[in-house]
Design an enzyme around this catalytic site. Structure first.
Site, short mmCIF file in Angstrom:
data_model
loop_
_atom_site.label_atom_id
_atom_site.label_comp_id
_atom_site.label_asym_id
_atom_site.label_seq_id
_atom_site.Cartn_x
_atom_site.Cartn_y
_atom_site.Cartn_z
N ILE A 1 0.85 -1.18 0.00
CA ILE A 1 0.00 0.00 0.00
C ILE A 1 0.89 1.23 0.00
O ILE A 1 1.77 1.38 0.85
CB ILE A 1 -0.92 0.00 1.23
CG1 ILE A 1 -1.88 -1.20 1.16
CG2 ILE A 1 -1.70 1.31 1.32
CD1 ILE A 1 -2.73 -1.38 2.40
N CYS A 2 0.69 2.10 -0.98
CA CYS A 2 1.42 3.36 -1.09
C CYS A 2 2.94 3.09 -1.14
O CYS A 2 3.41 2.34 -1.98
CB CYS A 2 1.04 4.28 0.08
SG CYS A 2 1.59 5.99 -0.11
N THR A 3 3.69 3.67 -0.21
CA THR A 3 5.15 3.52 -0.24
C THR A 3 5.62 2.18 0.31
O THR A 3 6.83 1.94 0.40
CB THR A 3 5.82 4.65 0.56
OG1 THR A 3 5.26 4.69 1.88
CG2 THR A 3 5.59 6.00 -0.12
#
Length: 315
Positions: A101-103
């Protein structure tokens, strides 16, 4: 029972766990406890996130899971620990699916799991991901990306879209739609949807380039050649092209295509016009050219974008 493990670490963003209720509500909609949802960390101690309360966790140990999701944090704060990277590799070898998720994509990248694969992350960090891990095919303009058993998502709320897509793959579109409506997710975004608006991104600094952009936005059905836009800006075509790239970071042709794509996507999602009509009104001339442009930009044809929009509509 498929087990879904969220992996956290000190300094992860609490918003990464916003995707957890997707699986809990999926259990309710399915009528039985289909998913077991856990939160893991390297040592199983309480973990303090950014933007939220301390989270209780279980240790990695040797247990395997059906789906493992790695949360995101500040990729510049500290490199992932050896234990976290080892667990990412272990998960890739033992789990049916591994997601970031995301970074969290930086954790998978550091572990070597994204080499040669398509992946995305928050658009702010996409260039850093591409620079530090050049073997990854970074697709920064996607909500989420799937390459084999590896799933990655854009910014934090995009983790909800990714989780809904995982539920849809497991339990079908009806359960996933019901979960989205329960969570008041009014528009479950397709993986190929743009992370941010081209109309906002192409905000020029000078009045001349801005006037050309305004003209282009209002006249997408026209050819919009460089000569035409340069005349609006009162510059020679060569001067215009150089100034346009300096201010927007894109060539005029690329920018016009992005404006056409966004206008066409919005019409697909919000209108009842046929694909042929939309292609004509947004300057693609014919559906084939529009389909090719959509596939390059979003990884999906126009019909898939329309289906996803209708899927997400209430009722």
């Amino acid at each position: 029972m498929p087990s879904v493990a969220f992996v956290v670490f000190d300094g992860f963003h609490a918003m990464s766990l916003a995707a957890q209720p997707v699986f809990s509500f999926a259990n309710q909609k399915f009528g039985e406890s289909f998913y077991e949802v856990l939160t893991l960390s390297e040592h199983g101690a309480p973990v303090r996130p950014i933007g939220g309360p301390t989270v209780m966790t279980e240790p990695f140990e040797e247990r395997t899971f059906d789906t493992v999701l790695f949360t995101g944090g500040d990729p510049g704060a500290a490199r992932p620990s050896h234990g976290l990277l080892a667990y990412a590799r272990h998960s890739a070898a033992t789990a049916r699916r591994v997601a970031a998720i995301c970074t969290g994509a930086f954790v998978l990248a550091e572990a070597g799991l994204l080499d040669g694969k398509r992946a995305t992350t928050h658009w702010v960090y996409a260039s850093a991901l591409r620079k530090h891990f050049p073997r990854i095919r970074v697709e920064e303009d996607r909500i989420y990306a799937v390459d084999g058993s590896i799933w990655t998502s854009a910014g934090m709320t995009a983790g909800i879209d990714l989780a809904l897509a995982l539920v849809e793959a497991d339990l079908g579109v009806d359960v996933a739609r019901s979960v989205a409506q329960t969570l008041v997710v009014s528009h479950r975004r397709a993986g190929g949807q743009s992370q941010h608006s081209a109309l906002l991104e192409l905000d020029a600094k000078s009045d001349r380039i801005q006037s050309a952009l305004t003209y282009a936005r209002k006249n997408l059905a026209q050819p919009l050649l460089v000569e035409q836009l340069a005349e609006v800006a009162r510059l020679s075509p060569r001067q215009f092209s150089r100034a346009f790239r300096a201010e927007t970071g894109q060539s005029p042709a690329k920018a016009v295509e992005r404006l056409r794509l966004e206008a066409a996507r919005l019409m697909l999602e919000r209108s009842r016009h046929t694909v042929e009509q939309i292609a004509q009104q947004t300057g693609f001339s014919d559906p084939r050219r529009m389909r090719d442009a959509f596939t390059r930009a979003f990884g999906q044809p126009p019909q898939a974008i329309r289906r996803n929009a209708r899927w997400a509509a209430p009722g």
